[in-house]
Design an enzyme around this catalytic site. Structure first.
Site, mmCIF file in Angstrom:
data_model
loop_
_atom_site.group_PDB
_atom_site.id
_atom_site.type_symbol
_atom_site.label_atom_id
_atom_site.label_comp_id
_atom_site.label_asym_id
_atom_site.label_seq_id
_atom_site.Cartn_x
_atom_site.Cartn_y
_atom_site.Cartn_z
ATOM 1 N N ASP A 439 0.875 -1.171 0.000
ATOM 2 C CA ASP A 439 0.000 0.000 0.000
ATOM 3 C C ASP A 439 0.917 1.227 0.000
ATOM 4 O O ASP A 439 2.025 1.171 0.546
ATOM 5 C CB ASP A 439 -0.865 -0.022 1.263
ATOM 6 C CG ASP A 439 -1.711 1.226 1.402
ATOM 7 O OD1 ASP A 439 -2.355 1.607 0.415
ATOM 8 O OD2 ASP A 439 -1.698 1.818 2.492
ATOM 9 N N ASP A 644 -6.934 -1.642 4.789
ATOM 10 C CA ASP A 644 -6.477 -2.666 3.850
ATOM 11 C C ASP A 644 -6.852 -4.064 4.331
ATOM 12 O O ASP A 644 -6.274 -5.056 3.882
ATOM 13 C CB ASP A 644 -4.947 -2.585 3.687
ATOM 14 C CG ASP A 644 -4.499 -1.262 3.110
ATOM 15 O OD1 ASP A 644 -5.067 -0.852 2.089
ATOM 16 O OD2 ASP A 644 -3.605 -0.632 3.688
#
Length: 752
Positions: A439, A644
Site C-alpha cells: 500500500d 487494507d
C-alpha cells in the site's frame, strides 16, 4: 415447543479464552504429545498445542465449560503438572526449570563418578570372581538414585497405556541390569554349560550417565532459545511508587496496581504501566515499542507505555492499563503464542512421535528374537546387547525438538528486531513469498501531507512577518494541506500573527486581513481571483511539482504573489532501500494506491517499483491480490491493517505496518512494529533462515534414527562383524538432541 439455540461460530469464538500455561515434568517430545492429547480430550477445549522446547501449553477454551484447575487435574493424573496461576507464572516456571537443571547436574556428576569405576572393574578385572559384586554395588545407586526418574516416569506411562523416551531408557537399563544380576547370583547355570557368565553393569550405568549428560546439555541449550521472552519480560519493572490519597509515595508490587492509580516516575526509571501523564513533563525513550531512537517529549495528557524509559524529568501518571492489558504484555503474549504454535511440517513429526516409542520397542523385541533364531544359544549375548542398543539409540527428542527450537529462536529474534510474527504458519508461509504488494500511504510514504519545498518571491528578510501571517491563516483552515503548512512553520518556531478578519473560501482556500491588507492562501483558482496574471516562473515551477504528483499552495498579498509551496506525502527514508533489498531477494514488488495516476507514478519511480496501480478502492486491492494468486504467485500484502483489511486477509501473508502502539496484531499475520519498511526484507530473511534450520533439524533427526536403529540392531554384523555397544548408542542418542538444539541456536548467534 422451545427449539435449540444455536450460537453463530463468531459468537462461540468470542466466548473463547486463550492462555499460555507453563508445563512441568516433560522429558521428551512424546510427553508433549501426551499432555496435548489429554488437554484436547477435555470438554470445552477448542484447541491445544504443547511446545516441548518452551515447556508451554497454548490452549483455547470456553471458561464457561472448563477452568484451568480442571486441566491441571487431568494433566497431573498423567504424571505432569501445569502452573495455572497467572501472576508470575513465567518466573515460577524459570525457578522450577533452574531447580530441575541443578538437580539434573548433581545427578549427572554422581552418575559419572560411580560409573567410571564400574567401567574400570568391568574392563580390568572382568574375570575376577569378586568383580561382579563390586560392579553391582556401584551400579545400584546409579540406577536407583541418579536414574530414578526414568523408572518412575516409565512406570507412570505404562499405567496410562503410553510410552516415552524414559520408557526406552528404563527398559534398556533394566534388561541389562537384571540379566547381569542373574549372572552374578547364578553364574553356574552358564559355566556348567561351558558359557562364560557375562555381566553388563557398565552398560546400564553408562547408559544412565550418557542420557543424563544429554539431558543436561539439552536443558542448558533450550534455556537460550527462550532468552528473547525473558528480555521482553525484563523490560517491565517489578514494583512502582504509587501515590496514596494523602500524597505520600509507597512502593508496591506491579500486581497490586489498578487502573486509576497515580504513579510517580523518576528520571532513569522504566515506566511500570500504560497510562497518561497527569503532572510534570519529561522525555521518554520509546524505542522498545516504536523503534524510534530519539526520546519523545511528554507533558500532561500525553500517553506513556509500560517498559519505556523515562529520561530527564520526573512526572506523575494515571494508570489506564495494568498487568496483562499493557502493550508490552500484549507483545510478550503474541511472541509466546507464536513460539508455542506449530508449523504445518510439525504435524508430520507429531504423527511419527505418536507411534515412535511403541515401534522402537517392537523393533528391539524383533531384534532379540531374530538373533536368537539365527544365532542359537551362543548368540544370546549379541541378542541382548543389540536389543538394548536399539532401545537407547532411538531418540524421539531430536524429532520433537527439531521444529520448536528453531521456531523459538527465529520468532524471538524477530521480536527483538521489532517484528511480531503471529504464528508458525505465518513464518513458514513468509519464506515462500515471491510477490509483495505494498500500500502507498503510510507504508511507502509517511502517511501525512508535508511541505517539501518553498519558493518565495520576496527578499528573505521580509519572510519572517509573512510566515507569521500565513501561519495565522492556515491555523484557521480545516484543509489537510493547511495542516501541513502549519506543521512546517511551527517546526521553524514561528508564532501566528494577530489577524483582523478571517474568511474561508470553500474548496479554494482562506483569506485574512491584517492592518487593512488582504492576505490569501489556497488553490490556483483562488490565486487567479487576486492576480492579474500568474508569473511565468511560478507557473512553470507549479507545473513541475504537479507532474511529480505534488499539490501546490499559492500565497499572496492583494494582487501580489508572495510564495508557492509544494505539499506531498513524503516517501519514508528507508522505503527505497527496502524495495531494492526485496528485488535482490528475487521478490517482485507491486504498489497499490487510491491516489491519482501522476502521484502514483511519481512515488513508484522514486522508490524503484515497476508495477503499480492507481485509484484503487479497497475492493480493488483484494481483486489485485486474487489476480496475482491466480497467476500462481505467493503474495504478501503490506498495509496499515485497517483500511487494507480485505487485502490483508486475502493475501498468503498479511503484514501490518505498526505506528508505536497502533500495532494491528489482530488483523495481520506479521506486524512491523515501527514505520520502517526495511523490517520487511529482514522479516522474510529471518523466515527463510528459520525454515532452513527446521528442515536441517528434521533431516538429521530422521536420518539419525533411520541409520542408527538398524545399526544398533546389528545389520552390519553378518558382513563386517560390527556390533554397536550400548554405551556408544546412548552417547549417540544424547548427542543427537543436543546437535538439533545447537543448530537452531546458530540462527541466534548469526551476525548480520
Amino acid at each position: 415447543m422451545i427449539g435449540a439455540i444455536h450460537c453463530a461460530p463468531d459468537e462461540v469464538r468470542k466466548n473463547m479464552e486463550k492462555r499460555t500455561i507453563p508445563v512441568l515434568e516433560m522429558s521428551c517430545a512424546v510427553c508433549a504429545a501426551s499432555v496435548e492429547k489429554t488437554i484436547r480430550a477435555l470438554p470445552g477445549v477448542r484447541e491445544a498445542s504443547v511446545n516441548f522446547a518452551a515447556g508451554t501449553l497454548n490452549v483455547e477454551y470456553d471458561p464457561a465449560q472448563i477452568a484451568p484447575a480442571r486441566m491441571r487435574e487431568a494433566v497431573q493424573a498423567t504424571g505432569y503438572d501445569l502452573i495455572i496461576e497467572e501472576e508470575e507464572a513465567v518466573e515460577r516456571q524459570e525457578q522450577e526449570q533452574r531447580k530441575h537443571y541443578l538437580d539434573l547436574k548433581r545427578r549427572t556428576l554422581w552418575a559419572w563418578g560411580l560409573c567410571l569405576p564400574v567401567m574400570l572393574f568391568g574392563m580390568v578385572w572382568m574375570h575376577a570372581p569378586w568383580s561382579p559384586w563390586v560392579q553391582l554395588g556401584l551400579t545400584l545407586p546409579v540406577l536407583a538414585a541418579c536414574g530414578r526418574s526414568f523408572y518412575v516416569t516409565g512406570w507412570r506411562q505404562l499405567r496410562h497405556g503410553t510410552a516415552n523416551m524414559d520408557t526406552l531408557v528404563a527398559l534398556s537399563t533394566a534388561i541389562a541390569f537384571l540379566f547381569s544380576l542373574f549372572n552374578t547370583l547364578f553364574p553356574q547355570i552358564w559355566t556348567d554349560r561351558g558359557i562364560e557368565a557375562h555381566v553388563y553393569y557398565e552398560a546400564a550405568a553408562m547408559i544412565v550417565a550418557f542420557v543424563l549428560s544429554g539431558k543436561l546439555l539439552e536443558e542448558r541449550a533450550k534455556g537460550k532459545t527462550s532468552s528473547a521472552i525473558r528480555r521482553l519480560m525484563g523490560l517491565q519493572p517489578k514494583s512502582a511508587r504509587r501515590i496514596e490519597a494523602d500524597g505520600t509515595e509507597r512502593e508496591v508490587p506491579i500486581g497490586q496496581l489498578r487502573p486509576g492509580d497515580r504513579i510517580g516516575v523518576r528520571p532513569g526509571e522504566r515506566i511500570p504501566v500504560d497510562g497518561t501523564v497527569a503532572e510534570g513533563s519529561s522525555y521518554v525513550n520509546e524505542s522498545m515499542i516504536s523503534g524510534e531512537p530519539l526520546p519523545v517529549g511528554k507533558t500532561a495528557g500525553d500517553p506513556v507505555w509500560a517498559g519505556t524509559i523515562n529520561q530527564r524529568g520526573a512526572f506523575v501518571l494515571t494508570a489506564e492499563q495494568v498487568g496483562a492489558g499493557t502493550v508490552l504484555a500484549r507483545i510478550v503474549r503474541t511472541v509466546q503464542e507464536a513460539q508455542g504454535s506449530k508449523a504445518p511440517v510439525q504435524r508430520i513429526v507429531d504423527r511419527v512421535s505418536a507411534v515412535f516409542v511403541p515401534t522402537v520397542i517392537g523393533v528391539a523385541g524383533l531384534t532379540f528374537v531374530l538373533w536368537l533364531v539365527f544365532g542359537g544359544m551362543p548368540a544370546l549375548t549379541h541378542a541382548l546387547l543389540s536389543a538394548v542398543s536399539v532401545l537407547v539409540i532411538a531418540c524421539p527428542c531430536a524429532l520433537g525438538l527439531a521444529t520448536p527450537t528453531a521456531l523459538m529462536v527465529g520468532i524471538g529474534k524477530a521480536a527483538e528486531n521489532h517484528i511480531l510474527i503471529k504464528d508458525a504458519f505465518a513464518l513458514e508461509n513468509l519464506c515462500r513469498i515471491d510477490t509483495v504488494v505494498l500500500d502507498k500511504t503510510g507504508t511507502l510514504t509517511e502517511g501525512r501531507p508535508t511541505v517539501t519545498e518553498w519558493s518565495w518571491r520576496v527578499p528573505e528578510e521580509e519572510t519572517a512577518g509573512l510566515k507569521a501571517i500565513l501561519l495565522a491563516a492556515e491555523q484557521r483552515s480545516e484543509h489537510p494541506l493547511g495542516a501541513a503548512v502549519v506543521a512546517s512553520l511551527q517546526a521553524e518556531g514561528r508564532e501566528p500573527a494577530a489577524v483582523d478578519r478571517f474568511e474561508s473560501r470553500t474548496g479554494q482556500g482562506v483569506m485574512v486581513q491584517v492592518g487593512g491588507v488582504d492576505y490569501w492562501t489556497g488553490s490556483r483558482g483562488l490565486a487567479l481571483e487576486y492576480l492579474p496574471e500568474v508569473p511565468e516562473t511560478a507557473a512553470r515551477q507549479a507545473e513541475r511539482w504537479q507532474e511529480a504528483g505534488k499539490s501546490v499552495i499559492w500565497y499572496g498579498r492583494g494582487g501580489e504573489l508572495l510564495a508557492v509551496a509544494a505539499v506531498a506525502d513524503r516517501v519514508k527514508a528507508g522505503s527505497t532501500g527496502a524495495v531494492a533489498a526485496l528485488s535482490r531477494m528475487g521478490i517482485e514488488v507491486h504498489m497499490l494506491t487510491g491516489d491519482g495516476q501522476k502521484t502514483a507514478a511519481a512515488v513508484a519511480a522514486e522508490v524503484g517499483i515497476g508495477h503499480f496501480e492507481a485509484e484503487v478502492m479497497p475492493d480493488g486491492k483484494q481483486t489485485c491480490i486474487e489476480r496475482l494468486q491466480a497467476e500462481g504467485r505467493r503474495v504478501a500484502m503490506v498495509g496499515d491493517g485497517i483500511n487494507d483489511s480485505q487485502a490483508l486477509a486475502r493475501a498468503d501473508v498479511g503484514i501490518a505496518m505498526g505506528r508505536g502502539t497502533d500495532i494491528a496484531m489482530e488483523t495481520a499475520m506479521v506486524t512491523l512494529m515501527t514505520s520502517d519498511l526495511a523490517l520487511l526484507p529482514r522479516a522474510i530473511q529471518l523466515s527463510r533462515q528459520t525454515v532452513r534450520s527446521i528442515r536441517q533439524n528434521l533431516f538429521w533427526a530422521f536420518i539419525y534414527n533411520l541409520i542408527g536403529i538398524p545399526l544398533a540392531a546389528g545389520v552390519l554384523y553378518p558382513a563386517f562383524g560390527v556390533l554397536l555397544n550400548p554405551m556408544i548408542a546412548s552417547g549417540a542418542m544424547a548427542f543427537s538432541s543436543v546437535s538439533v538444539v545447537l543448530n537452531s541456536l546458530r540462527l541466534k548467534w548469526r551476525k548480520e
